[in-house]
Scaffold this active site. Structure first.
Site, PDB file in Angstrom:
ATOM      1  N   GLN A 161     137.156  83.169  57.762  1.00 51.40           N
ATOM      2  CA  GLN A 161     136.709  84.333  58.580  1.00 51.40           C
ATOM      3  C   GLN A 161     136.731  85.834  57.974  1.00 51.40           C
ATOM      4  O   GLN A 161     136.076  86.729  58.628  1.00 51.40           O
ATOM      5  CB  GLN A 161     137.672  84.660  60.073  1.00 51.40           C
ATOM      6  CG  GLN A 161     137.575  83.364  60.910  1.00 51.40           C
ATOM      7  CD  GLN A 161     136.142  82.956  61.250  1.00 51.40           C
ATOM      8  OE1 GLN A 161     135.472  83.919  62.080  1.00 51.40           O
ATOM      9  NE2 GLN A 161     135.553  81.875  60.899  1.00 51.40           N
ATOM     10  N   LYS A 176     143.407  91.689  58.649  1.00 52.88           N
ATOM     11  CA  LYS A 176     144.378  91.331  57.505  1.00 52.88           C
ATOM     12  C   LYS A 176     143.530  90.045  56.617  1.00 52.88           C
ATOM     13  O   LYS A 176     143.630  89.827  55.389  1.00 52.88           O
ATOM     14  CB  LYS A 176     145.292  90.461  58.117  1.00 52.88           C
ATOM     15  CG  LYS A 176     145.381  89.507  59.096  1.00 52.88           C
ATOM     16  CD  LYS A 176     145.240  88.027  58.691  1.00 52.88           C
ATOM     17  CE  LYS A 176     145.010  86.899  59.673  1.00 52.88           C
ATOM     18  NZ  LYS A 176     145.150  85.661  59.181  1.00 52.88           N
ATOM     19  N   ARG A 207     143.657  80.577  54.181  1.00 46.91           N
ATOM     20  CA  ARG A 207     142.610  79.894  53.739  1.00 46.91           C
ATOM     21  C   ARG A 207     141.667  81.052  53.019  1.00 46.91           C
ATOM     22  O   ARG A 207     140.619  80.944  52.006  1.00 46.91           O
ATOM     23  CB  ARG A 207     141.777  79.387  54.630  1.00 46.91           C
ATOM     24  CG  ARG A 207     141.094  80.332  55.604  1.00 46.91           C
ATOM     25  CD  ARG A 207     140.301  79.542  56.818  1.00 46.91           C
ATOM     26  NE  ARG A 207     141.207  78.458  57.516  1.00 46.91           N
ATOM     27  CZ  ARG A 207     140.622  77.959  58.986  1.00 46.91           C
ATOM     28  NH1 ARG A 207     139.284  77.982  58.831  1.00 46.91           N
ATOM     29  NH2 ARG A 207     141.360  76.978  59.573  1.00 46.91           N
ATOM     30  N   ASN A 208     141.562  82.538  53.552  1.00 45.06           N
ATOM     31  CA  ASN A 208     140.774  83.373  53.338  1.00 45.06           C
ATOM     32  C   ASN A 208     141.092  83.691  51.616  1.00 45.06           C
ATOM     33  O   ASN A 208     140.177  83.962  50.790  1.00 45.06           O
ATOM     34  CB  ASN A 208     141.171  84.655  53.915  1.00 45.06           C
ATOM     35  CG  ASN A 208     140.232  84.293  55.317  1.00 45.06           C
ATOM     36  OD1 ASN A 208     139.161  84.740  55.552  1.00 45.06           O
ATOM     37  ND2 ASN A 208     141.051  84.100  56.274  1.00 45.06           N
ATOM     38  N   TRP A 220     143.927  75.068  63.388  1.00 45.54           N
ATOM     39  CA  TRP A 220     144.551  75.962  64.248  1.00 45.54           C
ATOM     40  C   TRP A 220     144.779  75.574  65.705  1.00 45.54           C
ATOM     41  O   TRP A 220     145.850  75.615  66.387  1.00 45.54           O
ATOM     42  CB  TRP A 220     144.213  77.350  63.946  1.00 45.54           C
ATOM     43  CG  TRP A 220     145.016  78.658  64.747  1.00 45.54           C
ATOM     44  CD1 TRP A 220     144.543  79.750  64.976  1.00 45.54           C
ATOM     45  CD2 TRP A 220     146.535  78.700  64.637  1.00 45.54           C
ATOM     46  NE1 TRP A 220     145.518  80.525  65.534  1.00 45.54           N
ATOM     47  CE2 TRP A 220     146.816  79.878  65.277  1.00 45.54           C
ATOM     48  CE3 TRP A 220     147.468  78.047  64.371  1.00 45.54           C
ATOM     49  CZ2 TRP A 220     147.947  80.383  65.429  1.00 45.54           C
ATOM     50  CZ3 TRP A 220     148.831  78.069  64.704  1.00 45.54           C
ATOM     51  CH2 TRP A 220     148.996  79.580  65.345  1.00 45.54           C
ATOM     52  N   GLY A 221     143.742  75.309  66.119  1.00 46.18           N
ATOM     53  CA  GLY A 221     143.936  74.541  67.577  1.00 46.18           C
ATOM     54  C   GLY A 221     144.547  73.373  67.693  1.00 46.18           C
ATOM     55  O   GLY A 221     145.276  73.310  68.684  1.00 46.18           O
ATOM     56  N   GLY A 245     138.731  74.342  71.007  1.00 38.77           N
ATOM     57  CA  GLY A 245     138.826  74.451  69.653  1.00 38.77           C
ATOM     58  C   GLY A 245     139.738  73.360  69.195  1.00 38.77           C
ATOM     59  O   GLY A 245     140.902  73.345  69.596  1.00 38.77           O
ATOM     60  N   GLY A 246     139.283  72.397  68.356  1.00 34.14           N
ATOM     61  CA  GLY A 246     140.129  71.321  67.700  1.00 34.14           C
ATOM     62  C   GLY A 246     140.236  71.378  66.173  1.00 34.14           C
ATOM     63  O   GLY A 246     140.302  70.340  65.702  1.00 34.14           O
TER      64      GLY A 246
END
Length: 389
Positions: free
Chosen positions: A338, A245, A309-310, A47-48, A43-44
């Site tokens: 997410q 969360k 971001r959520n 967060w990755g 994953g890039g």
């Protein structure tokens, strides 16, 4: 930066001269009987890449335990006919991901690739940092192609489900990874905003694991003086805290977008934590109470409700008449929040168990995104919360 990118555009098949590919291409991982652990990041995104900033430094500082080269798989999102450089090419030449984590330098010993198999087939430890919707496809591509003694750690937030005896049952993302790949999978969750982690600002995280031996090795891999780690065997609670969360953060974002008072947002955080605890205890009654006071619990919840971001996506969604995917595209540049899909999955699970009314925040967040609830129903889910009875 543009001048350097043009080098790749001119000849995308040629590795950038600033990268030493000789070590990376040793897919056997056995240079001179090298028994040090090889690390692969899957994953890039932001967060990755933030985790790559941490791990790229820790492996070099502990080169008696870990191989100093870290491979990182970045999905090639270019469409057919697009001759621009891939994200992996850009990272290898500039040591930065200008799309998802601009302004932060990724260590030189992190080598990006668009080939999932090349990144992972010789790895001892896989760090999975992708949206939970993509986990199944990644696992299917890697199944049967990993080292027998490899194991994984998931930084992915969300839940999954399986059919068992014609009944839908919840499945942890880590359990699905173990089932698909046949390897053990731990989890890492915590109050970690990607930009702050990449900048080296102080933060903490929680590792949940089945094997404390692996847990301690992962602690060595991730821990720095400014990235503090605690390890627990309560992996179910750690993982679900990380997933749930995001639903609460969406409720907090709705509150911000509607201009509700600070007191309301505080109530959302407290009631959201209680719903999280109740959810975990219902589906995993062996969970340990103190986990909610770890970084993966209350700390991550607070951080996400104010800076994640959520929260941003939910605030923008409630203030506009746009579809969710349009809001995400405008704010996240190709990435996704997410919280909305997790809220949908959790609602379906609660509905199947006839528990939706016991979790009014989780339920209302899903229904706001689906258009079934508005501001009044969301407000009522707080005022009439069963915790007040």
């Amino acid at each position: 930066m543009m001048d350097r990118l043009l080098v790749i555009h001119f000849d995308p098949e040629m590795p950038c001269q600033s990268c030493d590919y000789s070590y990376f291409n040793n897919n056997s991982g056995e240079i001179h009987e090298d028994r040090r652990k090889k690390i692969a990041i899957v994953g890039g995104g932001n967060w990755g890449c933030a985790i790559a900033c941490i791990v790229g430094r820790t492996v070099k500082a502990q080169d008696h335990m870990f191989q100093p080269i870290v491979s990182m798989w970045c999905r090639d999102s270019r469409k057919s006919g697009d001759t621009s450089p891939s994200i992996a090419d850009v990272i290898n030449c500039t040591h930065e991901n200008p799309k998802y984590l601009p302004g932060r330098r990724i260590p030189d010993n992190v080598i990006a690739t668009s080939s999932l198999l090349n990144a992972c087939e010789s790895a001892d430890i896989l760090i999975l940092v992708v949206p939970h919707q993509g986990i199944s496809k990644i696992c299917s591509e890697l199944k049967g192609k990993l080292r027998k003694d490899a194991y994984a750690v998931s930084l992915t937030k969300g839940i999954s489900s399986i059919f068992e005896n014609n009944v839908i049952k919840m499945q942890l993302i880590s359990d699905g990874i173990e089932e698909s790949l046949g390897i053990e999978c731990s989890v890492l969750m915590g109050a970690n905003l990607a930009g702050e982690v990449a900048d080296g600002k102080f933060c903490e995280a929680t590792i949940g694991c089945k094997s404390l031996v692996n847990g301690e090795e992962l602690k060595n891999l991730f821990a720095t003086p400014n990235f503090r780690i605690r390890v627990t065997a309560d992996f179910e609670a750690v993982e679900l805290c990380g997933a749930l969360k995001n639903i609460v953060a969406c409720a907090a974002g709705f509150a911000d977008g509607l201009g509700w008072a600070y007191n309301v947002k505080s109530a959302i955080i407290r009631l959201g934590l209680l719903e999280t605890k109740k959810f975990v205890e219902y589906f995993y009654p062996s969970s340990i109470g103190h986990t909610y006071f770890e970084s993966c619990g209350v700390a991550d919840l607070i951080t996400t409700c104010y800076g994640g971001r959520n929260r941003r996506v939910a605030e923008a969604f409630i203030k506009s008449d746009k579809q969710l995917h349009e809001v995400e595209h405008a704010l996240l540049k190709g990435q996704s929040a997410q919280g909305p899909p997790t809220a949908r999955d959790v609602f379906e699970m609660l509905k199947n168990h006839k528990l939706a009314e016991n979790f009014p925040i989780f339920t209302s967040v899903h229904k706001v995104f689906s258009g079934e609830h508005g501001a009044k129903e969301l407000y009522d889910s707080l005022r009439n919360h069963p915790e007040y009875e």
